[in-house]
Every structure is written in structure tokens, then in C-alpha cells.
Design a protein around this motif. Structure first.
Motif, short mmCIF file in Angstrom:
data_model
loop_
_atom_site.label_atom_id
_atom_site.label_comp_id
_atom_site.label_asym_id
_atom_site.label_seq_id
_atom_site.Cartn_x
_atom_site.Cartn_y
_atom_site.Cartn_z
N UNK A 213 39.35 83.05 19.01
CA UNK A 213 39.44 82.03 20.06
C UNK A 213 40.73 82.21 20.88
N UNK B 155 51.21 83.78 28.44
CA UNK B 155 51.98 82.56 28.13
C UNK B 155 51.19 81.31 28.51
N UNK B 156 50.30 81.45 29.48
CA UNK B 156 49.48 80.32 29.89
C UNK B 156 48.66 79.74 28.75
N UNK C 217 49.75 78.98 25.96
CA UNK C 217 50.60 78.29 25.00
C UNK C 217 50.11 76.89 24.62
N UNK C 218 49.78 76.06 25.62
CA UNK C 218 49.37 74.69 25.27
C UNK C 218 48.12 74.68 24.39
N UNK C 219 47.05 75.39 24.82
CA UNK C 219 45.86 75.39 23.96
C UNK C 219 46.12 75.94 22.56
N UNK D 174 47.83 73.41 20.40
CA UNK D 174 46.85 72.42 19.91
C UNK D 174 46.13 72.96 18.68
N UNK E 106 58.46 73.75 25.05
CA UNK E 106 57.18 73.16 25.42
C UNK E 106 56.74 72.14 24.36
N UNK F 241 58.38 68.88 24.73
CA UNK F 241 58.18 68.16 26.00
C UNK F 241 56.95 67.27 25.97
N UNK F 242 55.89 67.76 25.35
CA UNK F 242 54.59 67.07 25.43
C UNK F 242 54.41 66.13 24.23
N UNK F 243 53.94 64.92 24.52
CA UNK F 243 53.92 63.91 23.46
C UNK F 243 52.83 64.13 22.41
N UNK F 244 51.85 64.99 22.68
CA UNK F 244 50.80 65.17 21.68
C UNK F 244 51.20 66.10 20.54
N UNK F 245 52.28 66.83 20.72
CA UNK F 245 52.70 67.72 19.64
C UNK F 245 53.63 66.98 18.69
N UNK G 1 40.05 63.13 17.52
CA UNK G 1 39.59 63.76 18.75
C UNK G 1 39.11 62.75 19.78
#
Lengths: 452, 163
Positions: free
Chosen positions: B11, B25-26, B28-30, B33, B65, B68-72, B140
Motif C-alpha cells: 500500500x 515525501x508527499x 508522509x501523511x497517509x 496514518x 509533521x 503539527x497535526x492533531x490526529x497523530x 474511523x
């Protein structure tokens, strides 16, 4: 009831799936568009008068015409599905229940803009909706509407979904692009605008979900037909997500000729205020736009009925009007406390500030603390002027509009409900157990004197 | 040793292929997760270092990163995380009462985890469900129109799953 262009088929059983969507007339706009020239599609969108549905209301066709087209450089279309403005939950509905409409709009738009790879950047919390979109994209691809040589036209287009990870700031288009590149969502200094240097430095158009979905009826029915719906520069239909103290919260597709009064009180829309309570105030376009007391919400300062469209909602400027914004319609009844509500919004903006610019990073924190003090009966009268002063110093002094978005709700609350703030300061005990209630209808001219 | 299972690695490669050459690097966020789901619900430093090596970027690029993001989650969380929205529209519809009820029922504060490691309570800012308030993110999906009774049944549901 006005015509529905986007949600007309939303309740058809199984519309989430390709076969049903196609049977109901889906993907016709792609067939039509592929026989047009890209420039003719851009022209059609220009003529339709469609304005960006994410909040800013910028003419979509004009935004498209700014896209640079240097030889040999790829161009990108990115859909902004990072819906995070408090009060706004319309894009979610579109994507969850009629995902093929967005995909169809994106194929047409990608063709018009010359994007062979397009992305949907969706807020991370909409995890299950990303799955719905991916399933719909796979169906579209299987049936030859995405991928190589779409319907034998020679046009190639891939569409991908990317989830964010919890950051309101990524709804700002340059922060979104940073995030899509795998970085922190820090907005970029403009110019250059994304139309010239966007995703990976290439020319890019970023459009909201509802904007891209609206391209479908524009192509199907023609720009003139689309522009004949609505009034003035508010053409077509608009999705309004209504919430707060109303009987029927939800998503409504309106043509922009109805009055605010009808929207709140008619059974066709919000169905009035629950439990026989009175209307106190409303934020008509998402948390960033100015809150209005009931009197100014229902009629403009000129005494005309206020309508649910771009021009009428902003009539009177910020002194006596507000904005259409994203269509996030938040209604407050007589029992609600303006100070507390404003505090929750200030806390939101403090949490969501990316921290790049000092006025926003520091100012949002100060506003939150001062508002909490006033709410808890620990405020001073000078705090109200201090709040006014801070918001003035944030507005216009930041790289991106989050600073303005944080300043406006505080400014409007003081502008229209100063007496309620003063009551909190004067009644430090009572304000902990009682609400100010409906005694406001503050004088709209009552604005604090600016201090230099 | 930290390593994604085979299907996850496939994946990751699929995701990297969505971007132009050299722009991995794009992903990274997925990928973060995915790492959070696969490696225990939070991002420990060795996990972030592993993600950096997968994407051939520096570890600092991952840390900045992830923070920065609250979901991590950068700290361990319980098996079930309740993320209750408390912004304006949810507040108008009684989110304060829901938060207070969960606190009392689970005997924890906001940001804390129960001693059996089952539940973590968080408060979050607007999740885009304002018309269905009060609400919370639960795994989810969302749980909406919350009442005390609904909270009770969600807690029961979790306990049943845990056994």
C-alpha cells in the motif's frame, strides 16, 4: 421550493454506486465536455457566474483563466475537501451520499484545465468518506471514466484521495498544497499564487468540493440556464449546512432568492427554534463571519428583508452585515451566552493557528484567555477594549486569512453585544449561573472608539 | 524490529506511485496514518524513524509533521479513544455535559487514559458534524446526537469488544 441541481438525486436508492448514478444520467457532462475544447469549458464556467463555494466567493471561471500553461510543465487540479470551518458540514454530505457527482465534476474540470493527475485532499477525520470516494473512483475507472484515454477521447486522467491529519489551516489553499507535499500546513506567502506556482511548483487550481460538483449542471444545462437561477451575482444554487438551535438541522440546497426569515422559520428549511424559544443571534456563513443579532439578521440596516445570498448577507459591510462565507449557518436561541460562544470560537482559532505569524499566534491565545476570564466572571471593563484592540492588530497583519477569520468573530460579538460583555464584568457572580438573555439588540452604531 | 506487514508495504508503494518521481515525501501523511494504526495507536520515535527511512527523508521531516497535526498521537493512548467536539455548534447542543459525563463515568480527566488502558478521553475542535451535535470521533467513524444513554452503550460496546 427552488430547483435542486446538486442534491436532486441524493436520495435515489444506491446512488452512491456507479451503475445507479449512471442510470440516473450521471457522467453526461463528461461526454459533452470531451467534445468541447478546454477553453470553451472555461468560458462556460465564467458565463455561469459560479463563485467559489468554500467561503471566499471568488469567481471560479476567472480563477481557472489565471492558470499558467508553460510548455512541458504538468498542471494540477486539487479539490479542497478539508471542510473544517465550524458550522460547515455540506461537502461531507455531497461526498458521503453522492460521491460520483464530485468525481464527474473533477473529470470535466481536469479536462478544462489540462490536469492529468488530480487530487482530492480530504480532512483526516472524514476517514470513512475517503473510503467511499476511493471505492467510487475505482468504479469510475473500471467503467472507463478515469485512467487512460477516457471514453476514447485521448484524454488521460488519474484521480487520488489524500487524507489530512487534523488541521483547519489546511483549508487555506497554499497550506493545503504544503500538506499534500508532506509538510506542516504553513501557508505560503503570495504571490506567486498557486495558478503560477502550486503543487510541487507547478501551476495548480484548488477548488472546493461544492464548486467542482456545480460544474456538472453548468455543463449539462448550459451556463445561461445555470445563471438564470438565483439573483444578481449569486447565481445557481448553494448548499447551506444549518445547525445550532433549530428544529431541523441539516443540509439544504437553496436558490439564493429566499429570505433569511423564511430559511430559519419555514418548515421547508430549519423549521424554527425548538421549545418555543426566541431567536437571539446567528452566524450565517461559518464561524469566521460576523455574528448578527436577530434584528440585523432578518432585515438590513436599510430596513429591507435580508436574503440568503452573497450580496444581501454582506449588505451594510461589517458594521451591520455579515457574509455568505461557506454556508455554515449557526443559530443561537435566547438562552445562549454570546461570551461563552465567542470563547469557544476563540479557543478554536488559537488551536488552529499554524504559528507562523506573531499577531495570529500570540493574539489568538490572548483573546482566548481574556474571553475565558470574562466568561468566568474574572473580567475587567478594560478587557473589552483590550479584546477589540487585539483583534484589530491581528486583522490584515498575517500571511493568510486565518488571522482575519479569528479576529472577525470577536469583533462582531463586541460590536453587537457589548452590553452582554459589560454585564458579565458587572455581575461576576451572577454570570456563572444566569444568562444575559435577550436584553440586547445592541445598537449597531455602538462601536468602540479606535485607539491609536 | 519495526516493520510494516507485507500488505501495508504494498500500500505504501501504491501511495508513492501517485506522485511524480522524487516526490515520495508527499506520502508522509497517509503513511503516518497507517503507522499509527499498525503500531499501537501512537507514533513512537522509532516508528517515525522507520517511516523516514521508508520515504528516504530525514527523521526531523517526520517529527515536525507528526507534531503539527492533531490526529497523530505522540503519547500512548487507550485501546478506545473518545474525541469529543466542543466547538461553538456542539457547545450550543450540550457538548459540555457529554464531556462531564464521560469524565465522571470513566473517572478520568481530559487527555487521560483509564488505568486499565481501555479508554482515552480527548476534546477536539470542530469535526464537521455540527448539525448532528453533540458528537465524537470514535475510531474511523463518528458517533452523533450523543446522549448520556448513547455514551453508556458505546462504553459497553467497547468493554464487550475488549473481552
Amino acid at each position: 421550493m427552488g430547483r435542486k441541481l446538486l442534491l436532486e438525486k441524493a436520495h435515489v436508492e444506491g446512488i452512491r454506486h456507479f451503475d445507479v448514478y449512471r442510470r440516473e444520467g450521471g457522467y453526461r457532462s463528461v461526454e459533452k465536455a470531451l467534445k468541447m475544447t478546454p477553453d470553451a469549458i472555461v468560458e462556460e464556467v465564467k458565463k455561469s457566474g459560479l463563485r467559489g463555494r468554500g467561503g471566499a466567493g471568488f469567481p471560479t471561471g476567472m480563477k481557472w483563466s489565471f492558470l499558467a500553461k508553460p510548455e512541458g510543465t504538468p498542471r494540477y487540479l486539487v479539490c479542497n475537501a478539508d471542510e473544517s470551518e465550524p458550522g460547515t458540514f455540506k461537502d461531507r454530505y455531497l461526498m458521503e451520499f453522492i460521491p460520483h457527482l464530485l468525481i464527474e465534476g473533477m473529470i470535466v474540470s481536469s479536462f478544462a484545465l489540462g490536469s492529468n493527475t488530480s487530487y482530492i485532499y480530504i480532512r483526516g477525520e472524514y476517514d470513512w468518506i475517503a473510503d467511499i470516494l476511493e471505492a467510487a473512483i475505482a468504479e469510475a475507472k473500471q467503467n472507463g471514466w478515469l485512467g487512460k484515454n477516457i471514453q476514447g477521447s485521448g484524454f488521460d486522467c488519474e484521480l487520488y484521495v489524500q487524507r489530512g491529519a487534523g488541521a483547519y489551516i489546511c483549508g487555506e489553499e497554499t497550506a493545503l498544497l504544503e500538506s499534500l507535499e508532506g509538510k506542516r500546513g504553513n501557508p505560503r506567502i503570495k504571490p506567486p499564487f498557486p495558478a503560477v506556482k502550486g503543487l510541487w511548483g507547478c501551476p495548480t487550481v484548488v477548488n472546493n468540493v461544492e464548486t467542482l460538483a456545480a460544474v456538472v449542471p453548468i455543463i449539462n444545462e448550459g451556463a445561461e440556464q445555470y445563471a438564470s437561477i438565483g439573483i444578481g451575482r449569486s447565481t445557481g444554487t448553494k448548499l447551506i449546512s444549518a445547525c445550532g438551535n433549530i428544529n431541523k438541522p441539516g443540509i439544504y440546497e437553496i436558490d439564493m432568492t429566499i429570505s433569511v426569515e423564511e430559511f430559519i422559520f419555514s418548515d421547508e428549511y430549519c423549521g424554527g427554534i425548538p421549545n418555543g424559544k426566541k431567536l437571539k443571534a446567528c452566524i450565517p456563513g461559518g464561524s469566521s463571519v460576523p455574528i448578527l443579532p436577530a434584528n440585523l439578521l432578518l432585515t438590513t440596516a436599510k430596513g429591507e428583508k435580508r436574503l440568503m445570498n452573497y450580496e444581501s448577507l454582506s449588505d451594510g459591510g461589517f458594521a451591520t452585515g455579515s457574509m455568505m462565507g461557506s454556508g455554515g449557518f449557526i443559530v443561537l436561541d435566547e438562552d445562549q451566552c454570546i461570551v461563552k460562544h465567542t470563547y469557544t470560537l476563540a479557543r478554536f482559532y488559537r488551536h488552529e493557528s499554524c504559528g507562523q505569524c506573531s499577531p495570529c499566534r500570540e493574539g489568538t491565545g490572548w483573546m482566548e484567555k481574556i474571553l475565558l476570564n470574562i466568561e468566568n466572571g474574572k473580567g475587567k471593563m478594560s478587557d473589552i477594549d483590550l479584546l477589540w484592540d487585539i483583534q484589530r492588530k491581528i486583522e490584515g497583519n498575517t500571511i493568510c486569512p486565518l488571522g482575519d477569520a479569528a479576529a472577525w468573530p470577536v469583533a462582531a460579538a463586541i460590536r453587537h453585544f457589548r452590553d452582554e460583555f459589560e454585564w458579565h464584568v458587572n455581575n461576576p457572580e451572577k454570570c456563572l449561573t444566569e444568562n444575559f438573555g435577550l436584553r440586547h439588540y445592541a445598537d449597531p452604531i455602538h462601536v468602540p472608539v479606535e485607539k491609536n | 524490529m519495526i516493520q510494516f506487514k507485507e500488505s501495508s508495504l504494498a500500500r505504501v508503494n501504491e501511495i508513492i506511485a501517485r506522485y511524480p518521481q522524487g516526490k515520495q515525501k508527499s506520502a508522509l501523511l497517509p503513511v503516518l496514518h497507517m503507522a499509527q494504526v499498525e503500531f499501537g495507536g501512537w507514533l513512537d520515535v522509532p516508528v517515525m524513524d522507520y517511516v523516514a527511512s521508508l520515504l528516504q527523508i530525514d527523521p526531523i521531516e517526520v517529527y515536525e509533521v507528526a507534531s503539527f497535526y492533531s490526529m497523530y498521537n505522540l503519547k500512548p493512548v487507550g485501546k478506545f479513544v473518545f474525541e469529543v467536539c466542543q466547538t461553538g455548534p456542539c457547545m450550543l447542543n450540550g457538548s459540555d455535559d457529554i464531556v462531564a459525563y464521560i469524565k465522571q463515568k470513566l473517572n478520568i480527566g481530559v487527555g487521560e487514559t483509564t488505568s486499565d488502558g481501555l479508554f482515552t478521553l480527548k476534546t477536539v475542535e470542530c469535526l464537521g458534524a455540527c448539525g448532528y451535535a453533540p458528537m465524537m470521533q470514535f475510531g474511523k467513524t463518528y458517533r452523533e446526537h450523543l446522549t448520556k444513554e448513547k455514551v453508556d452503550s458505546i462504553i459497553e460496546e467497547c468493554r464487550a469488544k475488549a473481552n
